[in-house]
Design a protein around this motif. Structure first.
Motif, PDB file in Angstrom:
ATOM      1  N   MET A   1      45.661  76.818  13.034  1.00  0.00           N
ATOM      2  CA  MET A   1      45.153  75.747  13.852  1.00  0.00           C
ATOM      3  C   MET A   1      43.666  75.554  13.573  1.00  0.00           C
ATOM      4  O   MET A   1      42.924  76.509  13.407  1.00  0.00           O
ATOM      5  N   LYS A   2      43.236  74.299  13.523  1.00  0.00           N
ATOM      6  CA  LYS A   2      41.828  74.011  13.275  1.00  0.00           C
ATOM      7  C   LYS A   2      41.034  74.137  14.568  1.00  0.00           C
ATOM      8  O   LYS A   2      41.459  73.677  15.622  1.00  0.00           O
ATOM      9  N   ASP A  51      39.921  76.871  10.016  1.00  0.00           N
ATOM     10  CA  ASP A  51      41.343  77.032  10.290  1.00  0.00           C
ATOM     11  C   ASP A  51      41.614  78.505  10.545  1.00  0.00           C
ATOM     12  O   ASP A  51      41.217  79.359   9.752  1.00  0.00           O
ATOM     13  N   GLY A  52      42.257  78.791  11.658  1.00  0.00           N
ATOM     14  CA  GLY A  52      42.578  80.177  11.962  1.00  0.00           C
ATOM     15  C   GLY A  52      43.152  80.311  13.357  1.00  0.00           C
ATOM     16  O   GLY A  52      43.250  79.342  14.104  1.00  0.00           O
ATOM     17  N   ASP A  53      43.477  81.539  13.715  1.00  0.00           N
ATOM     18  CA  ASP A  53      44.052  81.762  15.037  1.00  0.00           C
ATOM     19  C   ASP A  53      42.948  82.000  16.076  1.00  0.00           C
ATOM     20  O   ASP A  53      41.768  82.079  15.747  1.00  0.00           O
ATOM     21  N   ASP A  54      43.362  82.128  17.326  1.00  0.00           N
ATOM     22  CA  ASP A  54      42.405  82.312  18.419  1.00  0.00           C
ATOM     23  C   ASP A  54      41.613  83.607  18.261  1.00  0.00           C
ATOM     24  O   ASP A  54      40.430  83.665  18.589  1.00  0.00           O
ATOM     25  N   GLU A  58      37.541  83.996  18.193  1.00  0.00           N
ATOM     26  CA  GLU A  58      36.867  84.903  19.126  1.00  0.00           C
ATOM     27  C   GLU A  58      35.940  85.865  18.378  1.00  0.00           C
ATOM     28  O   GLU A  58      34.800  86.099  18.804  1.00  0.00           O
ATOM     29  N   GLN A  59      36.412  86.397  17.261  1.00  0.00           N
ATOM     30  CA  GLN A  59      35.584  87.321  16.476  1.00  0.00           C
ATOM     31  C   GLN A  59      34.365  86.615  15.885  1.00  0.00           C
ATOM     32  O   GLN A  59      33.261  87.153  15.888  1.00  0.00           O
ATOM     33  N   ILE A  60      34.562  85.397  15.391  1.00  0.00           N
ATOM     34  CA  ILE A  60      33.448  84.623  14.841  1.00  0.00           C
ATOM     35  C   ILE A  60      32.417  84.345  15.932  1.00  0.00           C
ATOM     36  O   ILE A  60      31.205  84.503  15.715  1.00  0.00           O
TER      37      ILE A  60
END
Length: 163
Positions: A1-2, A51-54, A58-60
């Motif tokens: 997901m973007k 693009d990535g998961d939740d 959160e980590q970013i």
């Protein structure tokens, strides 16, 4: 997901490099990155689409918040965003199809910014999916070049990402 991440940063040399390096070290790809000054010349807004998961987002966010030059970080839900992108697209044209191309540009609320005897350059500022649509509509006319800015975005309503 973007995901769209809005980051307010100190407007200094090297900040962009540090932030893009963070994404690189974590193995996350940036789909779109736009940076510009805000109303305060000492502060820049970075709009990052990744693009990535939740969990990745959160980590970013956690890593960005640890950086000295970062003032504020917010990931905004897609439905809460007003997003725009600027694109220039140059297509081949002839006297026969110049009118067709101009009509498509007009329908898309784009404007012709350069014209030669064998090319038209069109400018459009709109949502990314509308830019994709214009590209598809121009394919039959032989696209010569495309340049896109990347997404910029603000949160809808009275909410702001402030200092």
């Amino acid at each position: 997901m973007k995901h769209t991440i809005s980051v307010l940063v100190e407007n200094r040399a090297g900040v962009l490099s540090h932030i893009s390096g963070l994404f690189s070290r974590r193995g996350f790809n940036i789909d779109s990155l736009a940076v510009g000054e805000t109303e305060d010349r000492d502060v820049s807004r970075m709009t990052i689409v990744a693009d990535g998961d939740d969990y990745m987002v959160e980590q970013i966010e956690k890593q960005l918040n640890k950086m000295i030059d970062v003032i504020k970080v917010r990931t905004v839900a897609n439905e809460d965003l007003i997003r725009r992108e600027l694109m220039l697209i140059k297509v081949s044209c002839t006297a026969k199809n110049r009118g067709e191309i101009t009509d498509v540009a007009k329908i898309m609320n784009a404007k012709i910014v350069d014209i030669t005897k064998d090319t038209l350059t069109i400018e459009i500022a709109d949502r990314p999916n509308r830019l994709d649509l214009l590209i598809e509509l121009m394919r039959p006319y032989h696209i010569q070049e495309v340049s896109r800015t990347g997404t910029i975005a603000l949160q809808r309503g009275s909410s702001i990402i402030g200092k």
